[in-house]
Design a protein around this motif. Structure first.
Motif, mmCIF file in Angstrom:
data_model
loop_
_atom_site.group_PDB
_atom_site.id
_atom_site.type_symbol
_atom_site.label_atom_id
_atom_site.label_comp_id
_atom_site.label_asym_id
_atom_site.label_seq_id
_atom_site.Cartn_x
_atom_site.Cartn_y
_atom_site.Cartn_z
ATOM 1 N N THR A 1 -30.837 27.401 93.107
ATOM 2 C CA THR A 1 -30.859 26.356 93.987
ATOM 3 C C THR A 1 -30.860 25.105 93.496
ATOM 4 O OG1 THR A 1 -32.278 27.996 95.509
ATOM 5 C CG2 THR A 1 -32.458 25.388 95.986
ATOM 6 N N GLY A 2 -31.536 24.692 92.330
ATOM 7 C CA GLY A 2 -31.520 23.610 91.609
ATOM 8 C C GLY A 2 -30.020 23.139 91.105
ATOM 9 N N VAL A 3 -29.256 24.182 90.724
ATOM 10 C CA VAL A 3 -28.052 23.749 90.189
ATOM 11 C C VAL A 3 -27.195 23.499 91.316
ATOM 12 C CG1 VAL A 3 -25.930 24.848 89.189
ATOM 13 C CG2 VAL A 3 -28.041 25.332 88.267
ATOM 14 N N SER A 4 -27.202 24.204 92.268
ATOM 15 C CA SER A 4 -26.406 23.957 93.632
ATOM 16 C C SER A 4 -26.842 22.605 94.471
ATOM 17 C CB SER A 4 -26.638 24.980 94.817
ATOM 18 O OG SER A 4 -26.100 26.310 94.290
ATOM 19 N N PHE A 5 -28.047 22.485 94.262
ATOM 20 C CA PHE A 5 -28.319 21.150 95.274
ATOM 21 C C PHE A 5 -28.083 19.839 94.014
ATOM 22 C CE2 PHE A 5 -31.947 22.335 98.047
ATOM 23 C CZ PHE A 5 -31.271 23.202 98.644
ATOM 24 N N TYR A 6 -28.073 19.976 92.685
ATOM 25 C CA TYR A 6 -27.727 18.673 91.714
ATOM 26 C C TYR A 6 -26.838 18.868 90.996
ATOM 27 C CZ TYR A 6 -32.601 18.266 93.714
ATOM 28 O OH TYR A 6 -33.632 18.317 94.836
ATOM 29 N N VAL A 7 -25.673 19.744 91.277
ATOM 30 C CA VAL A 7 -24.859 20.313 90.186
ATOM 31 C C VAL A 7 -24.029 18.732 89.644
ATOM 32 C CG1 VAL A 7 -22.884 20.535 91.818
ATOM 33 C CG2 VAL A 7 -22.830 21.675 89.657
ATOM 34 N N SER A 8 -23.839 17.922 90.448
ATOM 35 C CA SER A 8 -23.262 16.594 90.092
ATOM 36 C C SER A 8 -24.009 16.028 88.847
ATOM 37 C CB SER A 8 -22.955 15.913 91.185
ATOM 38 O OG SER A 8 -21.814 16.220 92.322
ATOM 39 N N GLU A 9 -25.154 15.951 88.969
ATOM 40 C CA GLU A 9 -25.942 15.261 88.045
ATOM 41 C C GLU A 9 -26.268 15.991 86.742
ATOM 42 O OE1 GLU A 9 -27.548 12.262 87.904
ATOM 43 O OE2 GLU A 9 -26.043 12.042 89.689
ATOM 44 N N VAL A 10 -25.975 17.388 87.039
ATOM 45 C CA VAL A 10 -25.821 18.330 85.785
ATOM 46 C C VAL A 10 -24.583 17.860 84.720
ATOM 47 C CG1 VAL A 10 -25.710 20.681 84.514
ATOM 48 C CG2 VAL A 10 -27.087 20.175 86.647
ATOM 49 N N PHE A 11 -23.562 17.739 85.568
ATOM 50 C CA PHE A 11 -22.248 17.290 84.876
ATOM 51 C C PHE A 11 -22.234 15.768 84.222
ATOM 52 C CE2 PHE A 11 -20.200 20.590 87.484
ATOM 53 C CZ PHE A 11 -19.707 21.293 86.410
ATOM 54 N N VAL A 12 -22.910 15.135 85.054
ATOM 55 C CA VAL A 12 -23.242 13.593 84.590
ATOM 56 C C VAL A 12 -24.274 13.735 83.122
ATOM 57 C CG1 VAL A 12 -24.418 11.371 85.128
ATOM 58 C CG2 VAL A 12 -22.652 12.492 86.558
ATOM 59 N N THR A 13 -25.231 14.354 83.071
ATOM 60 C CA THR A 13 -26.121 14.545 82.044
ATOM 61 C C THR A 13 -25.399 15.119 80.899
ATOM 62 O OG1 THR A 13 -28.068 14.682 83.637
ATOM 63 C CG2 THR A 13 -28.212 15.403 81.409
ATOM 64 N N ALA A 14 -24.404 16.074 81.453
ATOM 65 C CA ALA A 14 -23.813 16.603 80.216
ATOM 66 C C ALA A 14 -22.627 15.681 79.502
ATOM 67 C CB ALA A 14 -23.214 17.928 80.419
ATOM 68 N N GLY A 15 -22.377 14.773 80.284
ATOM 69 C CA GLY A 15 -21.202 13.714 79.631
ATOM 70 C C GLY A 15 -19.689 14.263 80.249
ATOM 71 N N PHE A 16 -19.813 15.206 81.294
ATOM 72 C CA PHE A 16 -18.515 15.571 81.851
ATOM 73 C C PHE A 16 -18.335 14.973 83.210
ATOM 74 C CE2 PHE A 16 -15.411 18.521 83.972
ATOM 75 C CZ PHE A 16 -14.831 18.843 82.890
ATOM 76 N N PRO A 17 -17.077 14.570 83.470
ATOM 77 C CA PRO A 17 -16.532 13.993 84.713
ATOM 78 C C PRO A 17 -17.200 14.684 86.133
ATOM 79 C CG PRO A 17 -14.893 13.644 83.422
ATOM 80 C CD PRO A 17 -15.804 14.473 82.641
ATOM 81 N N ALA A 18 -18.156 14.174 86.708
ATOM 82 C CA ALA A 18 -18.912 15.039 87.624
ATOM 83 C C ALA A 18 -17.924 15.386 88.657
ATOM 84 C CB ALA A 18 -19.733 14.117 88.524
ATOM 85 N N ALA A 19 -16.731 14.713 89.301
ATOM 86 C CA ALA A 19 -15.823 14.839 90.336
ATOM 87 C C ALA A 19 -14.969 16.170 89.857
ATOM 88 C CB ALA A 19 -15.019 13.614 90.394
ATOM 89 N N VAL A 20 -14.675 16.188 88.661
ATOM 90 C CA VAL A 20 -13.746 17.205 88.270
ATOM 91 C C VAL A 20 -14.724 18.413 88.197
ATOM 92 C CG1 VAL A 20 -12.335 18.220 86.202
ATOM 93 C CG2 VAL A 20 -12.234 15.877 86.928
ATOM 94 N N GLY A 21 -15.801 18.309 87.514
ATOM 95 C CA GLY A 21 -16.804 19.564 87.456
ATOM 96 C C GLY A 21 -17.104 20.290 88.780
ATOM 97 N N THR A 22 -17.430 19.481 89.769
ATOM 98 C CA THR A 22 -17.960 19.807 90.972
ATOM 99 C C THR A 22 -16.832 20.456 91.795
ATOM 100 O OG1 THR A 22 -19.593 17.981 91.072
ATOM 101 C CG2 THR A 22 -19.138 18.932 93.149
ATOM 102 N N VAL A 23 -15.771 19.705 91.697
ATOM 103 C CA VAL A 23 -14.282 20.571 92.499
ATOM 104 C C VAL A 23 -14.117 21.943 91.806
ATOM 105 C CG1 VAL A 23 -12.076 20.303 93.005
ATOM 106 C CG2 VAL A 23 -13.413 18.426 93.324
ATOM 107 N N SER A 24 -14.006 22.062 90.262
ATOM 108 C CA SER A 24 -13.915 23.295 89.815
ATOM 109 C C SER A 24 -14.977 24.208 90.362
ATOM 110 C CB SER A 24 -13.896 22.960 88.229
ATOM 111 O OG SER A 24 -12.965 22.174 87.859
ATOM 112 N N TYR A 25 -16.245 23.917 90.295
ATOM 113 C CA TYR A 25 -17.612 24.796 90.581
ATOM 114 C C TYR A 25 -17.209 25.240 92.005
ATOM 115 C CZ TYR A 25 -22.552 25.565 91.334
ATOM 116 O OH TYR A 25 -23.440 26.239 91.782
#
Length: 477
Positions: A293-317
């Motif tokens: 639930t935490g990952v699903s609610f805030y997955v974009s911020e997880v990618f941002v925190t990791a230094g990966f483009p949020a849009a690309v990561g979220t769409v792939s997810y």
């Protein structure tokens, strides 16, 4: 003791004498109806799963919008954490009241109530000027989502013929994942207020469709509305279908159910149900405490925190989630529930370790090019593994391990535990990430290791077994 004996006698009578009524529709499971005659079943399912899609849209809204909402409305981490997690609190209330609502005003009536709460919630968010309106809207959406989580699969299972039930019921979970994924994808290009308006679309389709589909025949017969029951069943099976045998089975099934003693929550703690209860509640807790639930609610911020483009990561997810959920539905009756759970939990451990390692490398300022890649690989492994087993299978097993006379009560308790776990994880996630990004995912990895041990030790294989065989396996283990 006498009550227990009466309950057990009725339970044995029900299991030995009657099978699920709406599933027994002739030798081929269709009351001699052709596929063309069953168009109303397909259409009714389509209308109902708009509620499942709405469910997913509610879940997916908070992830791609976190940065924009926080900036536009000047929210703190605590305020946004409350906004994200209050959805699950509303869902708890919805889940608790859903059975009463669905039994009182019907499955269609319950879907209308749920739809109204979701519409009100989206509008409150769209017009929000501060955290109060946001939270009220999110709470309202959560309540609607909680009702949908119960009534949509119940409605589908009560209208579907035997040979279609598995596939049509799986459509509920697939549409939830599709709603989440689409919110992730379009949320990368739309403003958060516009994304809120798109959440109204499945609500309006559902509301319109409910005017054209029949009520659940089983509910109508249970309420004594026999003429409407016959008309609804005939409409679902086709105008030329012979429904006499199925109608008689439904009536006999309901009469037998009515003769069973009413199960109370305390009855679940009797010795013969206790192991089933531990399995169901345990799977629900591990499903949520593993971090989904935490990952699903805030997955974009997880990618941002990791230094990966949020849009690309979220769409792939989002895309991977849909693909793996479809594959899981195909494999459910082939590979087995227990196998999928073990593989899924193992994959979750690997995914969490990869993401945690990525965050650790970033904190240590080591391998700057490797850390983002590890994060995205870890997230893909995580969501793929969850979708492959832990996402759907606990719900399937829960529906199989309890006798029919306590299934409703057990389902309510298990669902409530699931939503409590979802609330705890969704509320704590941002605080945990602020404390230690890599520590958060290492904690999730440890919990999923325990889940593997739990499944290996306690969860039986239910694939291809009758209810009696499942009960025997649980009680003799």
């Amino acid at each position: 003791m006498a009550i227990d004996q009466d309950m057990e006698a009725c339970e044995n009578k029900l299991q030995g004498k009657i099978t699920e009524p709406l599933l027994q529709n002739g030798a081929n499971g269709t009351s001699k109806s052709t596929k063309e005659d069953l168009w109303m079943v397909y259409f009714s399912t389509f209308v109902a799963v708009c509620g499942a899609f709405e469910f997913g849209s509610c879940i997916g809204f908070s992830s791609p919008t976190q940065a924009a909402i926080t900036e536009d409305l000047d929210l703190s981490i605590a305020e946004y954490a409350l906004f994200g997690s209050i959805l699950t609190f509303g869902a708890m209330i919805g889940a608790i009241t859903s059975g009463v609502i669905a039994d009182s005003i019907g499955r269609k009536g319950a879907m209308r109530v749920s739809d109204a709460f979701c519409v009100a919630g989206w509008l409150a968010i769209y017009f929000a000027k501060g955290p109060v309106s946001l939270d009220i809207g999110r709470l309202s959406m959560g309540y609607g989502m909680g009702v949908f989580s119960y009534v949509v699969p119940v409605f589908i299972s009560e209208i579907a013929p035997k040979n279609l039930r598995g596939g049509l019921t799986t459509a509920n979970q697939l549409l939830i994942c599709s709603g989440v994924s689409l919110s992730f994808i379009i949320g990368t290009v739309l403003s958060w207020r516009t994304l809120a308006l798109t959440g109204l679309i499945p609500c309006f389709i559902l509301l319109l469709g409910l005017f054209f589909i029949p009520e659940s025949p089983r509910w109508l017969e249970k309420r004594g509305r026999h003429e409407e029951f016959v008309a609804a069943l005939q409409k679902l099976r086709g105008k030329d279908a012979d429904i006499s045998k199925e109608a008689a089975e439904i009536k006999e099934y309901i009469e037998t159910l009515e003769n069973l003693p009413k199960a109370k929550m305390v009855d679940l703690f009797q010795r013969r149900y206790l192991r089933s209860l531990i399995i169901a509640v345990g799977l629900m807790l591990f499903q949520q405490l593993g971090g989904i639930t935490g990952v699903s609610f805030y997955v974009s911020e997880v990618f941002v925190t990791a230094g990966f483009p949020a849009a690309v990561g979220t769409v792939s997810y989002a895309c991977l989630q849909i693909i793996i959920t479809i594959l899981c539905a195909i494999l459910m009756d082939k590979a087995g529930r227990r196998f999928l759970l073990l593989v899924s939990a193992a994959g979750l451990v690997i995914g969490c370790i990869l993401v945690g390692t990525s965050f650790y490398l970033k904190v240590q300022e080591s391998a700057p090019t490797v850390a983002p890649l590890l994060a995205v690989i870890g997230m893909m492994v995580y969501i793929g593994s969850f979708s492959a087993g832990m996402g759907v299978t606990p719900w399937v097993i829960m529906s199989e391990i309890f006798p029919i006379n306590v299934k409703g009560t057990a389902g309510s308790l298990s669902t409530l535990v699931n939503w409590i776990g979802a609330w705890a994880v969704s509320y704590a996630f941002n605080f945990l990430m602020s404390w230690s990004s890599y520590g958060t995912f290492f904690i999730f990895a440890a919990i999923n290791v325990i889940a593997i041990l739990f499944v290996a030790k306690l969860v039986p294989e239910t694939k291809g077994r009758t209810l009696e065989q499942i009960q025997a396996a649980i009680n003799t283990a």
